[in-house]
Design a protein around this motif. Structure first.
Motif, PDB file in Angstrom:
ATOM      1  N   GLU A 100       0.936  -1.004  -0.073  1.00 23.81           N
ATOM      2  CA  GLU A 100      -0.089   0.005  -0.068  1.00 23.81           C
ATOM      3  C   GLU A 100       0.824   1.224   0.151  1.00 23.81           C
ATOM      4  N   MET A 101       2.085   1.284   0.669  1.00 26.71           N
ATOM      5  CA  MET A 101       2.858   2.548   0.870  1.00 26.71           C
ATOM      6  C   MET A 101       3.348   2.467  -0.589  1.00 26.71           C
ATOM      7  N   PHE A 102       4.007   1.574  -1.474  1.00 22.99           N
ATOM      8  CA  PHE A 102       4.391   1.692  -2.523  1.00 22.99           C
ATOM      9  C   PHE A 102       3.373   2.342  -3.723  1.00 22.99           C
ATOM     10  N   ASP A 103       2.143   2.034  -3.316  1.00 30.13           N
ATOM     11  CA  ASP A 103       0.896   2.449  -4.284  1.00 30.13           C
ATOM     12  C   ASP A 103       0.984   3.877  -3.850  1.00 30.13           C
ATOM     13  N   VAL A 131       0.309  14.279  -8.040  1.00 31.78           N
ATOM     14  CA  VAL A 131       0.895  15.619  -7.631  1.00 31.78           C
ATOM     15  C   VAL A 131       2.164  15.988  -8.359  1.00 31.78           C
ATOM     16  N   MET A 132       3.080  15.297  -8.441  1.00 33.91           N
ATOM     17  CA  MET A 132       4.463  15.555  -8.926  1.00 33.91           C
ATOM     18  C   MET A 132       4.588  15.301 -10.479  1.00 33.91           C
ATOM     19  N   GLY A 133       3.999  14.459 -11.080  1.00 30.49           N
ATOM     20  CA  GLY A 133       4.280  14.289 -12.410  1.00 30.49           C
ATOM     21  C   GLY A 133       5.287  13.346 -12.682  1.00 30.49           C
ATOM     22  N   LEU A 134       5.915  12.616 -11.740  1.00 32.38           N
ATOM     23  CA  LEU A 134       6.890  11.868 -11.969  1.00 32.38           C
ATOM     24  C   LEU A 134       6.635  10.218 -11.809  1.00 32.38           C
ATOM     25  N   THR A 135       7.517   9.386 -12.447  1.00 30.98           N
ATOM     26  CA  THR A 135       7.393   7.890 -12.516  1.00 30.98           C
ATOM     27  C   THR A 135       8.202   7.718 -11.070  1.00 30.98           C
ATOM     28  N   THR A 136       7.550   7.793  -9.754  1.00 29.25           N
ATOM     29  CA  THR A 136       8.383   7.720  -8.755  1.00 29.25           C
ATOM     30  C   THR A 136       8.596   6.110  -8.361  1.00 29.25           C
ATOM     31  N   GLN A 137       7.620   5.243  -9.075  1.00 23.04           N
ATOM     32  CA  GLN A 137       7.861   3.808  -8.670  1.00 23.04           C
ATOM     33  C   GLN A 137       8.968   3.395  -9.294  1.00 23.04           C
ATOM     34  N   CYS A 138       9.611   4.076 -10.431  1.00 25.13           N
ATOM     35  CA  CYS A 138      10.791   3.387 -10.716  1.00 25.13           C
ATOM     36  C   CYS A 138      12.053   3.603  -9.727  1.00 25.13           C
ATOM     37  N   ALA A 139      12.064   4.073  -8.926  1.00 23.88           N
ATOM     38  CA  ALA A 139      13.022   4.243  -7.931  1.00 23.88           C
ATOM     39  C   ALA A 139      12.643   3.437  -6.710  1.00 23.88           C
ATOM     40  N   GLN A 140      11.606   2.749  -6.569  1.00 24.28           N
ATOM     41  CA  GLN A 140      11.378   2.023  -5.651  1.00 24.28           C
ATOM     42  C   GLN A 140      12.425   0.781  -5.517  1.00 24.28           C
ATOM     43  N   PRO A 166      16.528  12.617 -12.393  1.00 26.49           N
ATOM     44  CA  PRO A 166      17.185  12.575 -11.227  1.00 26.49           C
ATOM     45  C   PRO A 166      16.468  12.353 -10.015  1.00 26.49           C
ATOM     46  N   LEU A 167      16.176  11.019  -9.764  1.00 22.97           N
ATOM     47  CA  LEU A 167      15.709  10.593  -8.569  1.00 22.97           C
ATOM     48  C   LEU A 167      16.284   9.370  -7.931  1.00 22.97           C
ATOM     49  N   MET A 208      11.015  10.156   0.624  1.00 23.00           N
ATOM     50  CA  MET A 208       9.752  10.741   0.628  1.00 23.00           C
ATOM     51  C   MET A 208       8.906   9.771   1.063  1.00 23.00           C
ATOM     52  N   PHE A 209       9.193   8.333   1.015  1.00 25.47           N
ATOM     53  CA  PHE A 209       8.372   7.365   1.573  1.00 25.47           C
ATOM     54  C   PHE A 209       8.388   7.565   3.408  1.00 25.47           C
ATOM     55  N   ALA A 210       9.526   7.979   3.825  1.00 26.35           N
ATOM     56  CA  ALA A 210       9.461   8.039   5.123  1.00 26.35           C
ATOM     57  C   ALA A 210       8.814   9.172   5.735  1.00 26.35           C
ATOM     58  N   PHE A 211       8.335  10.203   4.849  1.00 26.55           N
ATOM     59  CA  PHE A 211       7.195  11.154   5.465  1.00 26.55           C
ATOM     60  C   PHE A 211       5.855  10.270   5.757  1.00 26.55           C
ATOM     61  N   LEU A 212       5.428   9.329   4.670  1.00 25.29           N
ATOM     62  CA  LEU A 212       4.239   8.736   4.841  1.00 25.29           C
ATOM     63  C   LEU A 212       4.056   7.615   5.597  1.00 25.29           C
TER      64      LEU A 212
END
Length: 1020
Positions: free
Chosen positions: A314-317, A326-335, A343-344, A352-356
């Protein structure tokens, strides 16, 4: 140079389209255009990102030959070979050029194994770029948007200004304005998602476009239309997904979104409240409700799952959702690793994960506005009554403090049992022991949980069982049930001495509790519940229950059970503590003592726990618990206590509940770790909350939390947030965004044709208090929006997807709008804002296909059946076939852009699915009642209802011919008029004297066709 995955078809298409436009521009503009300086962002970066970044990009672990090509200094320095990949102004000396032009398969880049090959045009562009000095530029989307000055030689409206400037440079001419009925219908569909009625079309003609647009922005239907786009990226659903896919209550969050759009909540606040509304000072119930946004993830309730594993999923989701929405970035690529193209880094993803990550998976009650007012009055009366108690006991503070001290003094020392093994007899539940030694039981419900331990407990006289609330349980529990209740059948302890192989059951002789319900029998008198003594009576047909009622249910309870004497156990004796449960406990703690004959104090255990907290450190909830328990022992205040009890009993029942986020207490803070390859149980090292270095800095704070992150996301210093919001609105209006990949503004995204327009509108959004309504109004009042959607073959060839905005938007409406158009046109659509989801009719075989048959699936009847599609029940594993046929997503993941298909299935759905057949029957009745007595007048009226315009002569003739052919088939007996007109051969609706069942049936068949015209279901 590069080893990469196969090039996507989509990027190939975009690049080919770019080349065609570039060539067309060059042909139109002559030799001067051919000598234009190569643009790094537009021409070069896409080539490097697509073909080189896999092996020579951001990720050091994937980098080949230590060569980076995304940074100029690194490219000029070269890699392991120490040969510069790029020598500015000297392509003949640049290794990059030598490699891309090589014919040697061992030398050429990209290598043949990647299945990538640069075109001649791309090679020439790279060659020219290096010859011109090989200048790099930061990726445009990572730079703050800025408003380019508006040239006075072009239109003053910003949208028209940039479009006119572009079209003039390309020797293209915009299309003329659309006619009034097209504009009116387009505006209604875009602003409220429903076509105009004949009266609304008259209003439009009388008052004009701008006045109508402003009126529609104030219409409550505006929120319903625009909330739908947010629900897509928020992956909203009314069920949990996975195998069981059971229903959930989340519609209160959906209604919050509708309300936020209707009151034009500033977009930055819209984001902040949904990510961290619960952390705002003095957070309101609505702001807490808003955090349901991130809780829309799927929830797995299968047996034997490890809850933490699926919490991490769920966190990854959630990270993916924030990236897309919100960000318009494919953040999941950096999982799993540092992003290959943007540059992520891997570390920044988990920053960022830590905030949630430090939040409870909470569920709370939701009340209506009137109920909240009622509750406020009740709480005011309770507070006033408590003040009367304080007046009767003038030294109440000292008396309370002394009483609390006595509570603490009466407590005996207890030693928590630390488990060496935890489990359930069926293996379907996996309890975990927390740092405070409490046992948390999430996941699948199980009737029997056990704990194995080796406490050095010789001489033990009793066990203490604490049933404790926890933030991850519904309403904080303490029970695992949907309403937080629980019931314990038996508490058993077995021991196995070091020299034994069999377990020996220990005997309990007495039990006490802080509270027990009165004894009660089930209707069949087989189950007895209530007193704590039932916990040790050896029967699973009895259970201890301590439900204090809805107002006080979700608090701690305590039972103390005594052994028949001090235990004489050798060292290393194993214990097995078994909880047999009729209604599962969600969280508990088991402890032992050597004190003689201990008992539970007859005081709410929540007060005992509060008393153990130093007075200055008690929370307001702890203080309230302590005061409430103390006042109950005051005999002189019996009348006031009864009054307070009566007030509590008067609290209204919740309207519904909502899944949301909640702050974890500091002592229960969860730590975040970088995960090896993104695997949930492969932690590598701790990661502190932080944000990507490429973006704006995080505000300095000692303990950044989720609210800090939310404000960072919604900051006007963010280069992405406003652009993503503008692009989503533009996409909803024009069918495609200014950025074609709304979920990806990164280096692989095609450079927008109108990047300057996107930036101008983004700054404008922020300067106008992040008002989405003002942004929408600005877009729709442009001449660009109001162009006709008709085009010439030549223009269609030059601009097939209307990327240059040479004409007005035209595309098939979204699934929900297609359905609402049919119901609205037929006069069936029922307007009612918000509320529980409505069960739509679906074929029986769709229901039968479910793994777990949804017995609750009873299609709505009466007016509810015809409410807007937004309120249709969304079952993830069984999407409504009507929505699916028209490309509606099912809510499994965030959807930033719906695919628009054109299939026979959609046509068949529009003709034959129940809701459309019912709409056709209603439309036929409406035409016969309102359209006049002559077929020509009726044909014109029916066509006008569907398209907002009068048919031309040829169209009218086709309608009348269709009507005539159906009448003949009915007259010849091929069709049953009653079955067609009503679906029931035994009944007919009320008809005018001159109207026959055959008329109704014939017009029903015609209505089916008219409701499925391309023009009816499209926005022109």
């Amino acid at each position: 140079m590069m080893v990469a995955t196969a090039q996507s078809c989509r990027t190939q298409f975009f690049f080919r389209a770019f080349v065609l436009i570039l060539l067309a521009t060059a042909a139109a503009s002559g030799p001067l255009a051919a000598q234009t300086k190569v643009d790094f962002q537009h021409d070069i970066q896409p080539i490097l990102a697509e073909n080189c970044a896999d092996c020579h990009g951001v990720d050091p672990e994937a980098r080949q030959a230590s060569l980076r090509l995304d940074i100029r200094a690194a490219a000029l320095a070269g890699g392991d070979s120490e040969e510069p990949a790029i020598v500015p102004q000297h392509p003949e000396l640049s290794e990059l050029i030598a490699r891309i032009f090589s014919d040697d398969p061992d030398v050429v880049m990209p290598p043949p194994a990647t299945n990538k090959q640069l075109s001649q045009e791309q090679k020439s562009l790279l060659q020219r770029w290096i010859a011109e000095g090989a200048e790099y530029q930061p990726h445009w989307a990572f730079e703050l948007p800025a408003q380019a000055p508006l040239d006075p030689d072009f239109p003053a409206h910003p949208v028209d200004h940039f479009v006119a400037k572009k079209l003039q440079a390309m020797h293209l001419t915009p299309s003329p304005p659309a006619n009034d009925f097209t504009l009116c219908r387009r505006l209604f569909l875009d602003l409220i998602g429903i076509p105009p009625t004949p009266d609304e079309l008259k209003y439009f003609r009388k008052h004009g476009f701008a006045a109508t647009a402003r009126a529609l922005l104030k219409d409550e239907r505006f929120g319903e239309k625009w909330a739908r786009h947010w629900l897509d990226v928020a992956r909203y659903s009314d069920t949990n997904g996975y195998e069981k896919d059971v229903r959930r209550d989340q519609w209160a969050w959906r209604d919050w979104v509708i309300g936020a759009y209707n009151r034009d909540l500033p977009y930055d606040e819209f984001i902040i409240e949904q990510i961290a509304g619960d952390l705002l000072p003095g957070a309101t119930p609505a702001q807490i409700n808003a955090t349901g946004f991130l809780r829309n993830s799927m929830i797995n309730e299968e047996g034997a799952i490890v809850p933490e594993q699926f919490r991490m999923f769920e966190m990854f989701d959630r990270m993916d959702c924030i990236g897309k929405a919100v960000m318009g970035l494919t953040t999941q690529c950096a999982q799993c690793h540092t992003h290959k193209y943007d540059p992520l880094t891997h570390e920044e993803y988990y920053g960022m994960f830590a905030f949630l990550n430090n939040s409870y998976e909470a569920q709370s009650a939701v009340y209506s506005d009137d109920q909240y007012l009622e509750i406020a009055e009740i709480m005011k009366d309770i507070q006033a009554t408590e003040e009367q108690i304080k007046q009767r006991v003038p030294d109440w503070e000292a008396a309370l403090s002394e009483w609390a001290d006595r509570l603490v003094a009466k407590e005996v020392p207890w030693s928590p049992i630390v488990a060496t093994e935890l489990g359930s007899t069926s293996g379907l539940n996996h309890p975990t022991q927390l740092p405070d030694h409490s046992i948390l039981m999430l996941g699948h419900v199980n009737g029997e949980v056990f704990m194995i331990a080796q406490p050095e407990a010789s001489g033990a006289t009793a066990l203490r069982l604490e049933v404790l609330p926890h933030g991850d349980l519904a309403y904080r529990g303490p029970g695992h049930s949907a309403d937080g209740t629980w019931g314990l059948q038996e508490l058993e302890v077995f021991v196995r001495r070091p020299d034994q192989t069999e377990w020996e059951k220990l005997k309990f002789v007495a039990a006490s509790a802080d509270f027990s319900e009165p004894e009660k029998k089930s209707e069949d008198e087989k189950i007895v519940s209530g007193p704590v003594q039932l916990l040790i009576d050896g029967s699973t047909q009895t259970m201890w229950k301590a439900d204090r009622g809805p107002a006080h249910r979700h608090q701690a309870s305590l039972a103390v059970v005594q052994f028949d004497g001090p235990l004489d156990l050798p060292p290393q004796t194993e214990w097995k503590v078994v909880l047999r449960m009729g209604a599962m406990v969600g969280c508990c703690r088991v402890s032992w003592t050597r004190e003689p004959k201990p008992t539970a104090q007859a005081v709410d255990y929540a007060a005992v726990l509060a008393a153990q907290v130093p007075a200055k450190e008690r929370t307001s909830a702890e203080q309230a618990s302590l005061f409430a328990a103390w006042r109950k022992v005051l005999s002189e205040c019996d009348d006031l206590n009864r009054k307070i009890d009566s007030l509590w009993d008067g609290l209204p029942s919740p309207l519904t509940s909502v899944l949301h986020l909640a702050r974890r207490e500091p002592e229960h803070r969860r730590h975040t770790y970088l995960l090896e390859r993104g695997v949930w149980d492969q932690p590598q090292r701790p990661v502190k909350p932080h944000t990507p270095a490429i973006l704006h800095p995080l505000p300095t704070t000692e303990a950044p939390d989720r609210l800090t992150f939310a404000r960072w996301l919604a900051s006007d210093r963010s280069p992405l947030t406003a652009r993503v919001a503008v692009n989503r609105i533009w996409q909803a209006i024009f069918g495609e965004g200014l950025v074609l990949t709304p979920e990806d503004f990164g280096t692989r995204a095609p450079v927008p044709e109108y990047r300057d327009l996107l930036d101008w509108l983004s700054v404008d959004l922020m300067q106008n208090n992040w008002s989405q309504k003002q942004l929408i109004l600005r877009v729709v009042t442009s001449a660009t929006y109001q162009q006709s959607s008709h085009t010439s073959p030549e223009l269609l060839q030059r601009d097939p997807r209307n990327r240059l905005l040479t004409r007005g938007p035209r595309f098939r409406c979204d699934a929900e709008v297609v359905r609402d158009i049919a119901l609205s046109t037929a006069g069936l659509l029922q307007q009612q804002l918000g509320g529980p989801p409505i069960i739509p009719p679906v074929p029986q075989n769709v229901l039968d296909y479910n793994y777990q048959y949804p017995s609750y699936w009873k299609p709505a009847t009466g007016p509810d059946r015809y409410r807007r599609a937004l309120y249709g029940f969304r079952k993830r594993s069984m999407p409504d076939p009507v929505m699916s046929a028209f490309d509606g997503p099912n809510g499994d993941v965030a959807c930033a852009h719906r695919v628009v298909s054109n299939t026979p299935l959609a046509a068949l759905t529009g003709l034959n699915e129940t809701i459309f057949v019912e709409a056709a029957r209603a439309l036929a009745l409406r035409v016969l009642r309102e359209g006049g007595d002559a077929d020509i007048a009726r044909a014109d009226y029916a066509f006008r209802l569907c398209t907002a315009r009068t048919p031309n002569a040829a169209e009218r003739t086709e309608i009348l011919n269709l009507l005539s052919s159906h009448r003949k088939r009915l007259a010849d007996g091929w069709l049953n008029p009653r079955e067609i007109a009503t679906g029931d051969t035994d009944k007919l609706p009320d008809l005018a004297a001159a109207v026959t069942p055959q008329d109704l049936a014939a017009w029903t068949l015609v209505a089916r066709v008219l409701l499925n015209l391309d023009e009816t279901i499209s926005k022109n």
